[in-house]
Structures are given as structure tokens and as C-alpha cells.
Write a protein that holds these residues in place. Structure first.
Motif, short mmCIF file in Angstrom:
data_model
loop_
_atom_site.label_atom_id
_atom_site.label_comp_id
_atom_site.label_asym_id
_atom_site.label_seq_id
_atom_site.Cartn_x
_atom_site.Cartn_y
_atom_site.Cartn_z
N ASP A 232 -4.25 1.52 2.56
CA ASP A 232 -4.31 2.21 1.28
C ASP A 232 -5.76 2.41 0.86
N PRO A 233 -6.13 3.62 0.41
CA PRO A 233 -7.55 3.89 0.12
C PRO A 233 -8.07 3.28 -1.16
N ARG A 234 -7.18 2.75 -2.01
CA ARG A 234 -7.61 2.23 -3.29
C ARG A 234 -8.01 0.75 -3.19
N PRO A 235 -8.66 0.20 -4.23
CA PRO A 235 -9.02 -1.22 -4.19
C PRO A 235 -7.79 -2.10 -4.01
N LEU A 236 -7.97 -3.20 -3.29
CA LEU A 236 -6.89 -4.17 -3.11
C LEU A 236 -6.89 -5.11 -4.31
N LEU A 237 -5.78 -5.14 -5.04
CA LEU A 237 -5.69 -5.93 -6.26
C LEU A 237 -4.70 -7.07 -6.09
N ALA A 238 -5.01 -8.22 -6.64
CA ALA A 238 -4.07 -9.34 -6.62
C ALA A 238 -2.79 -8.92 -7.33
N GLY A 239 -1.67 -9.22 -6.72
CA GLY A 239 -0.38 -8.83 -7.28
C GLY A 239 0.12 -7.50 -6.77
N ARG A 240 -0.80 -6.66 -6.27
CA ARG A 240 -0.39 -5.39 -5.68
C ARG A 240 -0.65 -5.47 -4.18
N ASP A 241 -0.10 -6.52 -3.56
CA ASP A 241 -0.40 -6.78 -2.15
C ASP A 241 0.83 -7.15 -1.34
N CYS A 242 2.00 -7.22 -1.99
CA CYS A 242 3.28 -7.55 -1.33
C CYS A 242 3.32 -8.99 -0.82
N ASP A 243 2.40 -9.84 -1.21
CA ASP A 243 2.42 -11.23 -0.73
C ASP A 243 3.53 -12.04 -1.38
N ALA A 244 3.70 -11.88 -2.69
CA ALA A 244 4.73 -12.63 -3.42
C ALA A 244 5.83 -11.69 -3.87
N PRO A 245 7.09 -11.99 -3.57
CA PRO A 245 8.16 -11.08 -3.97
C PRO A 245 8.27 -10.87 -5.47
N HIS B 96 8.77 1.83 6.07
CA HIS B 96 8.43 0.66 6.88
C HIS B 96 7.18 -0.04 6.39
N GLU B 97 6.55 0.49 5.36
CA GLU B 97 5.43 -0.19 4.70
C GLU B 97 5.79 -0.65 3.29
N SER B 98 7.09 -0.74 3.00
CA SER B 98 7.51 -1.32 1.72
C SER B 98 7.25 -2.83 1.74
N CYS B 99 7.37 -3.47 0.60
CA CYS B 99 7.00 -4.89 0.51
C CYS B 99 7.87 -5.80 1.37
N THR B 100 9.14 -5.46 1.59
CA THR B 100 9.98 -6.31 2.41
C THR B 100 9.78 -6.05 3.90
N ARG B 101 8.83 -5.15 4.22
CA ARG B 101 8.54 -4.85 5.61
C ARG B 101 7.03 -4.97 5.82
N GLY B 102 6.35 -3.91 6.18
CA GLY B 102 4.93 -4.00 6.51
C GLY B 102 4.00 -3.78 5.35
N ASN C 42 6.05 -10.01 -7.34
CA ASN C 42 5.17 -8.89 -7.70
C ASN C 42 5.56 -7.58 -7.04
N ASP C 43 6.74 -7.53 -6.42
CA ASP C 43 7.10 -6.33 -5.68
C ASP C 43 7.21 -5.09 -6.56
N ASP C 44 7.47 -5.26 -7.84
CA ASP C 44 7.55 -4.10 -8.71
C ASP C 44 6.20 -3.39 -8.80
N GLN C 45 5.11 -4.14 -8.58
CA GLN C 45 3.78 -3.52 -8.50
C GLN C 45 3.48 -3.07 -7.06
N GLY C 46 3.84 -3.92 -6.11
CA GLY C 46 3.46 -3.65 -4.73
C GLY C 46 4.22 -2.52 -4.08
N ASP C 47 5.41 -2.19 -4.58
CA ASP C 47 6.24 -1.18 -3.93
C ASP C 47 6.01 0.24 -4.44
#
Length: 475
Positions: free
Chosen positions: A247-260, A232-238, A262-267
Motif C-alpha cells: 500500500d502506498p500510504r503510511p503504515l499506521l498502527a491499527g490499520r495493519d491487519c495484525d489484530a482482528p 486475497h489481501e483482506s485482513c483474514t488473508r494476506g 482492528n479489521d474495520d480499519q484494516g479492511d
């Protein structure tokens, strides 16, 4: 050698701490006197046990953090934003842009700190050797149109996560492990349904606040958290909220599930270890995008999870005793009703068994002795005579429960994974609560199953890979 747990004559006495008082005193959305903007504060543990303080605030700037009496500014992790509507697990008419109208701030908590606070509120600090651990999961309130499943989020009896969280906090843990599926309010409550009327929905802050940060406030303030990512926290959900808040790691552009795109990074994300002291550790890995049906040829998940396994191997070797923490139980057993209402058993997770099994038929590195998971909405313990690690499922902490019984005993030959021979299975179905673990030695734990008010319903002993419980079924 098999070992036994003596049967108890009666349930142990429960410490009488008013749950309502805990909820009120620990509510993370009530600010200290003199503070204008409400805020939420908590601590998550990441790679090598590094502790990160997080603050979610409506204020126009990040607050200061006071560490051992010295104040310094917190770092902005994510500014308030509205994320354009993207493809989700729901049809477009049941989706909307994600509005995050809180600022996410963070600061490292170096090892050895004596105290840390934000705006007058103390932060829970990690212990080098935590001895009392709460394990819970699947805590959000289910609002899913595609399953025509709308939980009564407004009814504390039918959605009791706040009660569970307060009872778990009253147990006074040193550490909290959440095994995933924090967010469930995906679609609007149907007109006329008073059980969920007025509930926020979608993937923005309002739904996350209602599903986790308000009802879980007492427990967020009780101890640092280790968090596993659920489907339920996958990119197409939450996934957007997962990356911004948890997530305890740094928030990086492209690894944020904002743009589909980039889902290969975000998921997907790399596993990491959290030391527990006494030559033991947690091994946390992301299984948000596996599939219980198994991967088809060419699907990216197969290669991603094979890569995950290869990274687990060297991490597991860092400690003699390793506890895996992930959402989907490779070695668990669930049940549902298939066509014509006939029950069927749901065995393991085909995607992960397929991926990990291609590298190691035993599925886990040798040092893994225990697996903590969620996903199946019940509590369960499975021990094996085949040398596989014991599997515990703690997915019974708020989300609508699974109610199809698991046969007792299991039919001959039933196994969650190839080569895994079940020695004992214990389960509690259709009961809300949380699980606790108390350290009894380097590879030994006492596990207890608590109901939503904290009363003990079952007790198990864990030694190495083997475990045994007082009751095979809790009624």
C-alpha cells in the motif's frame, strides 16, 4: 457511433528477448557486488501520483537512497516481526503466525528527479504522461485447502508468473498496474504432491516472496507500479503483507491487519487518484472486502463502500478522462459449474452494485470511461451501448485459470448490472498472459492481449467509454 478494428492478416512479429536472461538479470534477490544482505527494491505510486521507493532487506538497518547524486537515509516503514496467529480464512490448524523477517524501508521520490538508486541499483522513475502501460493481476500460486485446489507452483508451465512478468518487462512499459490478488499460498501443500512440494505457505515473508517478489522481479524493476488490493489481501488473508509491503500510504498502527479487533480499519481504505497527464487519471479504490453475494442488512461493508463511492465523485472530477482501477469487476461476466456440473454465469459484483447503485444507478461517476479489474481468472473486454464505461479484466497472469467457457454470443438479455446493455464481449479463457495499453489520444487507447511469452493474441481499440476488439473469443 460504432467503430471497427481491421482484422490482421497475421500476428505482429515479437521482439526476441530471452526471458531467462531477463529473469536472471533483474532478479531482485541477487544483490550487487559487495552487498551482503539480499534486498528487493521497487516503486509504487500513491495519492496524486506521489512516488515511493520501497526496499525490503535482511540487513540490520535501512540503506541510503541516492537521489540526483545526493545520498540520504531511507525511513523504516516496518521492522522485522513475528505476528501472533490470528483468525484467518482457513481453520486454525491450517493457519500459523506470520513471520516477517525483512525490514521494510521507504523514501519519497519527488517529481522531477533525474535518477534514484539504492545500493547501486537504479529505481524506475514515474513519467508525467505514461504512454505504455502493462495491466496484470491474480498472479499468486493457488494453495487453498478449502477449495481442494493446489496449483503446481514448482512447474513453470502450470504457474508461469515469472515468465509472464519477464515478457511484460521486455515490452518496456512506462507504468505497471496490478489489479490485485498477489498472494495465494495460504495452506500447506499436501504430502506427496510434487507439484507444490516444499512451497512456503501462510501469510509471512516467505510466502509473499515466493508469490510476488521473486517471480515478479523483472517487472518490479521495469517501471513504477500502481497496485489495487484484492480479496486475497483482506485482513483474514494476506492483509498484513499488503500493508507492510505494497500500500502506498503510511503504515499506521491499527490499520495493519495484525489484530482482528482492528479489521474495520484494516479492511477498508480511501480511494485516490494518480494523474496520467493529458487531462486523464487513474482512480484507484479498495474492494478487498466486498461480496459477490451482496451485503445483508447491518453488514458494515455496505456503509463502507457507499462511503467509498462518495469519495470517488470529487476525485473523478479532477480530470476529464478517468480510468477506474479496482479488483472486483462490477461490469464483468464470469462462469463456473454449479450443482450437477451445469454452467452458470457470474454477473458483476453484487456487493459493489448494491453499494454504489444506491447512490448512482449508473454505478460510476460520469468521468469514468474505462474500468480495469481482476478477480475472474481470464482476460475479458465488455463494451456497452448504454453509456456505461468499458470493462477490462486482466486476471490471467499466474493463478490457476478459470476454464468454463462464456457463451458466444451471450444469451439475450444477459447483463452484469441493472441497465447495462452489452454491445460487445471479448474473452480469452484458459490462457496465461498480460494486457497492455498504448495511449493514442486523451481518451483513446490501443489494448493488446499478450500470451505468457509476449505474443499478441488480440487487439482492441478504446475511444471514450466504447471499445471493440478484433476477436470476440481467443482460442
Amino acid at each position: 457511433m460504432p467503430f471497427t478494428v481491421p482484422r490482421l492478416a497475421a500476428a505482429p512479429a515479437i521482439l526476441a528477448i530471452p526471458v531467462a536472461a531477463l529473469l536472471l538479470s533483474a532478479c531482485a534477490t541477487v544483490p550487487p557486488a559487495g552487498v551482503e544482505a539480499p534486498f528487493t527494491s521497487f516503486v509504487v505510486l500513491g495519492e496524486d501520483g506521489a512516488a515511493v521507493a520501497r526496499v525490503l532487506t535482511e540487513a540490520p538497518a535501512c540503506p541510503a537512497i541516492v537521489r540526483d547524486g545526493v545520498a540520504s537515509p531511507m525511513t523504516l516503514r516496518a521492522a522485522p516481526a513475528t505476528i501472533a496467529q490470528r483468525p484467518t480464512a482457513s481453520p486454525p490448524e491450517l493457519s500459523k503466525p506470520s513471520v516477517f523477517d525483512v525490514r521494510v524501508c521507504e523514501a519519497a521520490l519527488p517529481a522531477g528527479l533525474a535518477s534514484a538508486s539504492v545500493l547501486g541499483r537504479s529505481l524506475p522513475l514515474p513519467q508525467a504522461e505514461p504512454r505504455r502501460i502493462v495491466v496484470l493481476g491474480d498472479t499468486g500460486c493457488r494453495l487453498l485447502k478449502k477449495e481442494d485446489s493446489f496449483q503446481a507452483c514448482n512447474d513453470a508451465a502450470q504457474y508461469p508468473f515469472a515468465t509472464v512478468a519477464a515478457a511484460a518487462a521486455a515490452w518496456r512499459p512506462d507504468l505497471v498496474i496490478h489489479v490485485g490478488d498477489f498472494h495465494y499460498r495460504e495452506n500447506p501443500c499436501p504430502a506427496g504432491d510434487q507439484g507444490c512440494a516444499g512451497s512456503p505457505w501462510g501469510y509471512g515473508w516467505d510466502a509473499w516472496r515466493a508469490d510476488l517478489f521473486q517471480p515478479g522481479a523483472a517487472l518490479l524493476g521495469a517501471a513504477p507500479w500502481v497496485v489495487a488490493r484484492g480479496n486475497h489481501e483482506s485482513c483474514t488473508r494476506g492483509g498484513q503483507g499488503w500493508w507492510r509491503f505494497l500500500d502506498p500510504r503510511p503504515l499506521l498502527a491499527g490499520r495493519d491487519c495484525d489484530a482482528p479487533s482492528n479489521d474495520d480499519q484494516g479492511d477498508y481504505s480511501d480511494p485516490y487518484a494518480v494523474p496520467l497527464g493529458d487531462d486523464s487519471q487513474l482512480l484507484v479504490f479498495d474492494t478487498a472486502s466486498t461480496t459477490w453475494r451482496g451485503f445483508k442488512p447491518g453488514e458494515p461493508g455496505l456503509a463502507h463502500y457507499q462511503d467509498t463511492y462518495r469519495k470517488l465523485e470529487p476525485l473523478a472530477r479532477r480530470a476529464r478522462h478517468t480510468i477506474a482501477v479496482e479488483h472486483h469487476p462490477l461490469l464483468g461476466i464470469g462462469a463456473d459449474l454449479k450443482d450437477a456440473g451445469k454452467p452458470r454465469l457470474l454477473l458483476g459484483d453484487a456487493g459493489l452494485i448494491q453499494s454504489f447503485g444506491a447512490i448512482n444507478p449508473r454505478l460510476f461517476p460520469d468521468n469514468v470511461e474505462l474500468v480495469l479489474s481482476g478477480h475472474v481468472h481470464l482476460w475479458q473486454q465488455v463494451s456497452f451501448s448504454s453509456g456505461h464505461p468499458s470493462q477490462f479484466i486482466s486476471g490471467f497472469s499466474g493463478t490457476a485459470e478459470d476454464i468454463v467457457p462464456i457463451p458466444d454470443p451471450l444469451p439475450p438479455g444477459v447483463s452484469p448490472a441493472p441497465g447495462a446493455v452489452v454491445e460487445q464481449l471479448s474473452a480469452w479463457i484458459d490462457g496465461f498472459g498480460f494486457m497492455t495499453m498504448e495511449r493514442r489520444g486523451p481518451d483513446s487507447w490501443e489494448v493488446q492481449v499478450h500470451d505468457l511469452h509476449g505474443a499478441v493474441r488480440n487487439t482492441c481499440q478504446v475511444r471514450g467509454r466504447r471499445s471493440v476488439c478484433q476477436h470476440t473469443r481467443v482460442h
